[in-house]
Every structure is written in C-alpha cells, then in structure tokens.
Design a protein around this motif. Structure first.
Motif, PDB file in Angstrom:
ATOM      1  N   LEU A 153       0.842  -1.189   0.000  1.00  0.00           N
ATOM      2  CA  LEU A 153       0.000   0.000   0.000  1.00  0.00           C
ATOM      3  C   LEU A 153       0.885   1.249   0.000  1.00  0.00           C
ATOM      4  CD1 LEU A 153      -3.004   0.928   0.211  1.00  0.00           C
ATOM      5  CD2 LEU A 153      -2.691   0.957   2.696  1.00  0.00           C
ATOM      6  N   LEU A 154       0.665   2.130  -0.965  1.00  0.00           N
ATOM      7  CA  LEU A 154       1.457   3.357  -1.071  1.00  0.00           C
ATOM      8  C   LEU A 154       0.827   4.522  -0.340  1.00  0.00           C
ATOM      9  CD1 LEU A 154       2.387   3.120  -4.867  1.00  0.00           C
ATOM     10  CD2 LEU A 154       3.704   2.317  -2.887  1.00  0.00           C
ATOM     11  N   MET A 173      -1.818   1.692  -8.840  1.00  0.00           N
ATOM     12  CA  MET A 173      -3.250   1.430  -8.925  1.00  0.00           C
ATOM     13  C   MET A 173      -3.976   2.376  -7.976  1.00  0.00           C
ATOM     14  SD  MET A 173      -5.662  -0.303 -10.369  1.00  0.00           S
ATOM     15  CE  MET A 173      -4.908  -1.774 -11.066  1.00  0.00           C
ATOM     16  N   LEU A 174      -4.928   3.116  -8.520  1.00  0.00           N
ATOM     17  CA  LEU A 174      -5.728   4.061  -7.745  1.00  0.00           C
ATOM     18  C   LEU A 174      -7.138   3.490  -7.630  1.00  0.00           C
ATOM     19  CD1 LEU A 174      -5.844   6.993  -6.514  1.00  0.00           C
ATOM     20  CD2 LEU A 174      -6.543   7.758  -8.789  1.00  0.00           C
ATOM     21  N   VAL A 186      -3.060   3.025 -13.473  1.00  0.00           N
ATOM     22  CA  VAL A 186      -2.152   4.024 -14.048  1.00  0.00           C
ATOM     23  C   VAL A 186      -0.876   3.308 -14.467  1.00  0.00           C
ATOM     24  CG1 VAL A 186      -0.889   6.167 -13.660  1.00  0.00           C
ATOM     25  CG2 VAL A 186      -3.125   5.819 -12.574  1.00  0.00           C
ATOM     26  N   GLN A 187      -0.716   3.145 -15.775  1.00  0.00           N
ATOM     27  CA  GLN A 187       0.436   2.415 -16.309  1.00  0.00           C
ATOM     28  C   GLN A 187       1.557   3.333 -16.780  1.00  0.00           C
ATOM     29  OE1 GLN A 187      -2.129   0.260 -19.131  1.00  0.00           O
ATOM     30  NE2 GLN A 187      -1.567  -1.632 -18.082  1.00  0.00           N
ATOM     31  N   GLU A 231       0.736  -0.486  -5.052  1.00  0.00           N
ATOM     32  CA  GLU A 231       1.736  -0.807  -6.064  1.00  0.00           C
ATOM     33  C   GLU A 231       1.046  -1.479  -7.253  1.00  0.00           C
ATOM     34  OE1 GLU A 231       5.152  -3.036  -4.996  1.00  0.00           O
ATOM     35  OE2 GLU A 231       5.877  -1.570  -3.524  1.00  0.00           O
ATOM     36  N   TYR A 232       1.576  -1.244  -8.426  1.00  0.00           N
ATOM     37  CA  TYR A 232       1.000  -1.818  -9.640  1.00  0.00           C
ATOM     38  C   TYR A 232       1.512  -3.249  -9.803  1.00  0.00           C
ATOM     39  CZ  TYR A 232      -0.731  -2.065 -14.412  1.00  0.00           C
ATOM     40  OH  TYR A 232      -1.413  -2.427 -15.548  1.00  0.00           O
ATOM     41  N   MET A 233       0.574  -4.199  -9.865  1.00  0.00           N
ATOM     42  CA  MET A 233       0.926  -5.599 -10.002  1.00  0.00           C
ATOM     43  C   MET A 233       0.792  -6.024 -11.464  1.00  0.00           C
ATOM     44  SD  MET A 233       1.561  -6.871  -6.864  1.00  0.00           S
ATOM     45  CE  MET A 233       2.457  -5.334  -6.594  1.00  0.00           C
TER      46      MET A 233
END
Length: 370
Positions: A153-154, A173-174, A186-187, A231-233
């Motif tokens: 978690l950011l 990821m939002l 968000v890539q 975090e983007y997985m």
C-alpha cells in the motif's frame, strides 16, 4: 423545406432529429411538462407516502435531490428502502435483471443465482462489511495468512487532493475501498489524466455502491469510503493472472481464471477445478477449449490460502493473484459474485453451482410430501 421523399434516409433522420430537438427544447414544452408533473406523479407519490410514512418519504425526496445528478434514477429508492420490503424489492429486481428473466424463489432456492439472493437477505452480509472493505480487510488477511500476501500500500486518503502524485512511482493502482470496479490502473504517470481521475474518484466517494447498483448487495452499505493507492501488479507482457476461488463452507471448489485484464488482448474467462482440470461450463462467455494455459506452479498454495480465508462462510469468492516471481497476492473477498445474476454457459451450471451452497434451515428442511 425540401420534399421528404427527395431526401436520403440519413437526411430524413437528421431532419426529424432537429425538429424533435426544437419541440422538446421549446419553452412551451417545458412549461407544459412542469404543469402536468404533479398530476402525473401525484398517485405514485401518495402511494409511496401511505406505504412508507412521512419520515421515509421526506428522506426519499432529500436523497433524490442530492444524488440524482451523479447517480441513477433508482438510487433514492434503494437508499430509502425499508428492510420489511427487501424480499419483494429483490424479487422484482431479480426478475428484471437476471439473464433468463425467471422469477426468484426465495422459499426453495436451487440455483447459484437464487441462493446468492437468499444469502443477501438472510446470510448476515451486513456484518461482513470489514472483509469487503478493501482497506479494513488487510488487517484480517495479515492475521490469517501473513502480511507478505498483501499488495503493498502506497497510501490511504480521505480526500483526492491529499495525494502527492509527484511522490508516486510511474505505475500505480488508484482505487476506492467501498465498491467493485471502482479503480484506475495508471500504467504511465506521464499520460495520467489527473483531472479526470479526480472527477471519477470524488464521485465514487459520494456514492454508496449498494444503492447505486441495486440488488441489495448489503455488505457494502456500512463501509466508510477511502482512497487507496497500491503498487501496480503485473506479470510478463503486462498481464495479471487473476484466480477467483469459489469456496463453499470453507472448501474451494471452482476457479474462475481471468486473463488479459490489463493488456490489449480480449479478456478471457475460463473455469477450472482445484486440480486444474477444465470444467464443462463457463461464466459470462461461452465455453471454449483453451490452449497453452499451464497449471500454476503455486496452485496448491493458493488453494490452501483460499481454504483458510473462506472458513466459516456458506459461500464466498477469494480472489488471488499469482506473479511471475512465484509470489501470491490477495485481491479481495466477494460474497455475491456478480450479484448472482451473471450468465452461466450452459445454464445447467447455474444449478450445479447452486448445489455447492448449503443454506442452513433451507437445504436441511424435509421434502414436502404429496
């Protein structure tokens, strides 16, 4: 004006559209609609008042005025619905929205669709909201299986403007914690439309997911809205391998496997058993014969995790992600898979999936004698 017969079909349609816009946009039409509004709605309003009383009726009006511009026309109806009216409201909703348009049998539910509706009413789902809350559930998962299974978690926020986007990585990821599908992947932060995201997120924060969708997914009602940044997985090729374990009385039985969620290929859904045998049915899309879908190397571990997290529930879906590095990440707990109205192919799978759900006091009741 040109003769209508001399115009092409497209020109005739365009001409009629302009004429209709002129009529419906005119002051006389708007005044006429306003004058006739009261008699057109008086009978329905009086019926609502007599059934629900003045307090609920006033609350309905206030709710409608507050949300009608950002929600659908039925939002106030579901928000003000009294519990005594839940069964009949659910029957009406089910008849209108399930893909076969069959009546809901709450007394003798058999299919997965019917039993999901029964559980909404009598399964105690209003009490499981901490497990549906995408933020609160993290503490429960940490206690049950360990923190290493949580997506890092950011940040967690109450307001969009509190997010420091400059401090975030290029991918993230939002999402909000109190609904399904309310997220923004968000890539590439350089292409991120912050204004559009702000509009979406701030609208989501104002809404109750249960009331917006209808269908009494009551597990969402009491969740306090928050914004999560994770975090983007992703796996190789930008995909994310999504395993949805359908569990019954603490035992995983069916895996709904989803591919191509975040890449440019068409999303695919395929159902397997927990030994990775292809099942003869599918959800949403017709059955296909997949190729080159290897058995996940950590399948047994995912089954074990799903078994631990689903213990004590008649029916729950445990969503997990498997990453290329061998790690497993928890996604979410879902108590009403697609609100119980998704199509099964073939339809007989709906009955099979329903047979896996044991409803105390219903499935135990003795069969009626002739």
């Amino acid at each position: 004006m040109e003769d209508m017969h001399e115009l092409t079909a497209e020109q005739q349609v365009e001409l009629l559209r302009h004429e209709l816009e002129a009529v419906y946009g005119s002051s006389s039409y708007k005044i006429g609609r306003a004058v006739t509004w009261l008699p057109r709605n008086a009978a329905r309003g009086l019926k609502y008042l007599l059934h629900n009383g003045p307090v609920v009726s006033v609350r309905y009006i206030v709710t409608y005025l507050r949300y009608h511009k950002i929600a659908n026309k039925n939002y106030a109806y579901w928000a003000c619905l009294q519990k005594k009216d839940y069964p009949e409201a659910l029957k009406k909703w089910f008849l209108e929205t399930n893909y076969t348009h069959t009546p809901l049998d709450l007394e003798h539910p058999k299919t997965f669709s019917e039993k999901t509706q029964w559980l909404k009413l009598y399964g105690g789902f209003e009490e499981v909201y901490p497990l549906v809350d995408k933020y609160e559930v993290r503490a429960w998962v940490k206690e049950k299986i360990g923190e290493e299974y949580l997506i890092p978690l950011l940040g967690v926020y109450d307001r969009f403007d509190d997010i420091d986007f400059d401090a975030l990585p290029d991918k993230f990821m939002l999402k909000v914690n109190h609904g399904a599908g309310w997220n923004i992947a968000v890539q590439d932060k350089t292409k991120f439309d912050k204004a559009d995201a702000k509009r979406k997120v701030e609208t989501w924060l104002k809404l109750n997911y249960c009331y917006l969708m209808g269908g009494l997914d009551v597990q969402y009602i009491h969740i306090k809205p928050r914004i999560l940044v994770e975090e983007y997985m992703e796996n190789n090729g930008g995909d994310l391998y999504d395993y949805k374990f359908c569990c019954f009385d603490g035992e995983p039985k069916v895996i709904i496997y989803i591919m191509n969620r975040y890449n440019e290929e068409d999303e695919r859904i395929i159902c397997f058993d927990t030994d990775w045998n292809l099942l003869p049915f599918n959800i949403f899309t017709p059955l296909e014969q997949p190729r080159d879908i290897p058995r996940p190397p950590n399948l047994e571990k995912m089954v074990e995790i799903a078994r631990i997290l689903s213990k004590g529930f008649a029916a729950v879906r445990v969503d997990l992600y498997a990453l290329n590095d061998g790690s497993i990440k928890f996604g979410e707990m879902t108590f009403t898979t697609y609100s119980g109205i998704a199509p099964w192919h073939p339809e007989s799978a709906n009955l099979y999936m329903g047979s896996l759900i044991h409803l105390p006091g219903v499935d135990d009741a003795p069969a009626a004698t002739q």
